[in-house]
Design a protein around this motif. Sequence first.
Motif, PDB file in Angstrom:
ATOM      1  N   GLU A 450      24.601 -13.793  48.562  1.00  0.00           N
ATOM      2  CA  GLU A 450      24.181 -13.527  49.935  1.00  0.00           C
ATOM      3  C   GLU A 450      24.494 -14.719  50.834  1.00  0.00           C
ATOM      4  O   GLU A 450      24.797 -14.557  52.022  1.00  0.00           O
ATOM      5  CB  GLU A 450      22.685 -13.208  49.981  1.00  0.00           C
ATOM      6  N   GLN A 453      28.523 -14.977  51.192  1.00  0.00           N
ATOM      7  CA  GLN A 453      29.166 -13.970  52.030  1.00  0.00           C
ATOM      8  C   GLN A 453      29.055 -14.292  53.521  1.00  0.00           C
ATOM      9  O   GLN A 453      29.751 -13.693  54.350  1.00  0.00           O
ATOM     10  CB  GLN A 453      28.570 -12.595  51.768  1.00  0.00           C
ATOM     11  N   SER A 460      32.405  -6.807  52.003  1.00  0.00           N
ATOM     12  CA  SER A 460      32.404  -5.726  51.014  1.00  0.00           C
ATOM     13  C   SER A 460      33.408  -5.971  49.904  1.00  0.00           C
ATOM     14  O   SER A 460      33.297  -5.414  48.819  1.00  0.00           O
ATOM     15  CB  SER A 460      32.710  -4.389  51.691  1.00  0.00           C
ATOM     16  N   GLU A 481      26.912  -8.324  41.772  1.00  0.00           N
ATOM     17  CA  GLU A 481      26.928  -7.590  43.030  1.00  0.00           C
ATOM     18  C   GLU A 481      26.001  -8.252  44.043  1.00  0.00           C
ATOM     19  O   GLU A 481      25.126  -9.046  43.690  1.00  0.00           O
ATOM     20  CB  GLU A 481      26.514  -6.136  42.815  1.00  0.00           C
ATOM     21  N   HIS A 482      26.228  -7.921  45.291  1.00  0.00           N
ATOM     22  CA  HIS A 482      25.329  -8.357  46.361  1.00  0.00           C
ATOM     23  C   HIS A 482      25.174  -7.196  47.332  1.00  0.00           C
ATOM     24  O   HIS A 482      25.817  -6.135  47.174  1.00  0.00           O
ATOM     25  CB  HIS A 482      25.879  -9.602  47.059  1.00  0.00           C
ATOM     26  N   SER A 483      24.334  -7.363  48.317  1.00  0.00           N
ATOM     27  CA  SER A 483      23.930  -6.233  49.163  1.00  0.00           C
ATOM     28  C   SER A 483      25.081  -5.581  49.904  1.00  0.00           C
ATOM     29  O   SER A 483      25.025  -4.389  50.226  1.00  0.00           O
ATOM     30  CB  SER A 483      22.865  -6.690  50.160  1.00  0.00           C
ATOM     31  N   LYS A 484      26.159  -6.325  50.191  1.00  0.00           N
ATOM     32  CA  LYS A 484      27.252  -5.771  50.978  1.00  0.00           C
ATOM     33  C   LYS A 484      28.505  -5.465  50.155  1.00  0.00           C
ATOM     34  O   LYS A 484      29.523  -5.040  50.715  1.00  0.00           O
ATOM     35  CB  LYS A 484      27.589  -6.727  52.125  1.00  0.00           C
ATOM     36  N   THR A 508      22.762  -8.466  39.299  1.00  0.00           N
ATOM     37  CA  THR A 508      22.548  -8.659  40.724  1.00  0.00           C
ATOM     38  C   THR A 508      22.570 -10.148  41.049  1.00  0.00           C
ATOM     39  O   THR A 508      22.437 -11.001  40.167  1.00  0.00           O
ATOM     40  CB  THR A 508      21.206  -8.061  41.162  1.00  0.00           C
ATOM     41  N   SER A 509      22.718 -10.433  42.331  1.00  0.00           N
ATOM     42  CA  SER A 509      22.794 -11.824  42.771  1.00  0.00           C
ATOM     43  C   SER A 509      21.392 -12.415  42.831  1.00  0.00           C
ATOM     44  O   SER A 509      20.745 -12.455  43.878  1.00  0.00           O
ATOM     45  CB  SER A 509      23.458 -11.912  44.144  1.00  0.00           C
TER      46      SER A 509
END
Length: 708
Positions: A450, A453, A460, A481-484, A508-509
């Motif tokens: 996060e 990015q 993305s 992975e991250h939220s975007k 997840t991050s």
Amino acid sequence: MTGKLYSALKARSVELGPFKDAPAATGHWKNWQLARDAQGVAWLLMDKKDSSVNVLSEDLLQELDEVLDSLHNDTPTALVLRSAKPGSFCVGADIKEFRHLNSEEEVASKLGAAHAVAQKLVDLPCPTVAVIHGQALGGGLELALCCDYRMAVPGSTVGLPEIMLGLHPGLGGTLRLCQLIDPLAAMTMMLTGKNTRDKKAKSLGIIDQLVEERHLDNAIEAAIEGKIKQRKSGLRSSVFNIRWVRSLAAKKMRSQAAEKAPPQHYPAPEALITLWEEQGGSARTWLQEEITSFAHLMATDTSRNLVRIFFLREKMKALAANKGSDGPTPEPIRHVHVIGAGAMGGDIAGWCAVQGLRVTLFDMQAETIAKAVGKTADLCKKKHLSKADTRDVLDRLIPDFHNIGVAQADLVLEAVPEKIDIKHKVFADIEPRMKPGAILATNTSSIPLEQLQEGLKDPSRMVGVHFFNPVALMQLVEVVEHSKASKETLARARAFVGQISRLPAPVTSAPGFLVNRALTPYLMEALVMLDEGMAAESIDQVALDFGMPMGPIELADQVGLDICLGVADMLRERLDNDMPQTPGWLSKKVDNGELGRKTDAGLYRWKDGKPDKKQDPPKAPEDTLDRLILPMLNACMACLREGVIQDADLLDGAMIFGTGFAPFRGGPMHYARNRGYSDVKASLQSLEQLHGERFAPDSGWEKEPDDD
């Protein structure tokens, strides 16, 4: 044979005897195709239904029994046995069926029936020829060993990998391979489980003829006419018919096997050696004892857990292949650009080149790139690649002194120092130059994605692709992975990991992701014990006795004390827990450049890549094992509860393939399940009272897994 399969085989110019012109088969078997040519030679094609590869399932063997009965009743001039699958001969037993066998008696009964089928092939009163293309592994090779001759086309591989499942060959292979070739070579092959390539298999005598497909018809004809000289047992082999000679060799085998697979944890090597030592002079009883021994091993916890790990690996491979995904198949990565040719970046670039990808490698220092190329050449040598193959690998690894590969690459991976400002500067430079659809990957081990990015125009396309050191040995890669991050980016990143023969763990991050978060408390507690005055060797021995591949003190030196210190400080800052403070002397070691193996000095002194350890260290206190292992389990439970990884099986796979967690125990969560969550919680509470709040049990231990 289906038209699709026939076309695929015909396109490869595979010699199919009577099938090559008019594929008309006799019989009504699902998994076999049988036809005779004009000379009366029977061609039997193995074609496991609804499977891309041949496996020796129960129904396939039952049908083979019927086929062999028909051939005994109407004996052909000869029998040619080969696969109808384009990719391989047979990859072994159908391991899925192992899970449904509940007792030694049931295993022995089914294996006895399979032995009877194999013996019918041995007893067929005509010449028999197995034709191997691709892989002939486990029971597949054992079936080929039942034939009089074995032909192979270039590129074929044979092997008996059962030891990896806590077993030994069970379809007569222990006897027939030792009868066919030098018994010591046969035992080495079975004890290591390593595959043997075509030319080596020919030199050992496993393969009688190594021929191109276009010459196979003539080679088969020569074998049938008896013109191919079969290998005969030499004096060296006959010597091992003497019991005391086998006993001497067996003693050495046991010593060598125990170094890599302690018999108290891995009983299969000892069982195989004992079988050969005690039955090696008598073929009459050998096969029956093989059945008994195999059935006993299959009932052990070690074998059950190693079979479990096999399926964990398959599950992670399926993630790489994006099986079950609704989206389109991701485009393969063909060109990787790596930024940073240091220890990790250089090794990642080299590994990708070895795996067949085009790689451009950038670094500010030309000598750093040169060192990475040299290490890749050394890797090729260790992997026994030919000069031509090594040249191809090095041709694919392209030094890029001006960072121009960014614009052509399908995946750009940064492996620069773990400082967020440096990474942001790199991203700002390269993102505008990347081609549409290219992936921006980071090998960060600790910085939240996060934060990374921030400032990206298209976050993305960014994903974490976290390798472990040493890259050429560690099978796991965390795909973060991250939220975007888009689903397409994550799917393609997982597929890339599979492309380079690695196993993806989707995480997840979160701070430390999974592996570093779980491993750091284990390492830090070992340092606390060291600070308390416990001997490093004593601490390591406890972990080794538990089944870890190396102790935590040695592991910290292998990872690098600077890396351990950095990750520990990061987790201590970002997690709401009571991780112990780093001892002051450790910080001083790092400041003084004593970083572990890479500087030949750390917690141990290192010489020629090995730690200098004191012999016969004092015994560690009784609670040492729980002090080491339970903090790791506690962190694993926290990761599972928080959704850092989606399920306990994937967590177990990640910890086994990413840290070497004792494989025979089936993974940390599997070990906790067998031990009982209530016992883990109670033990943590006891340690909390004795040693402090860092042992406070995670709330996830409140509910036993079977209560779901």
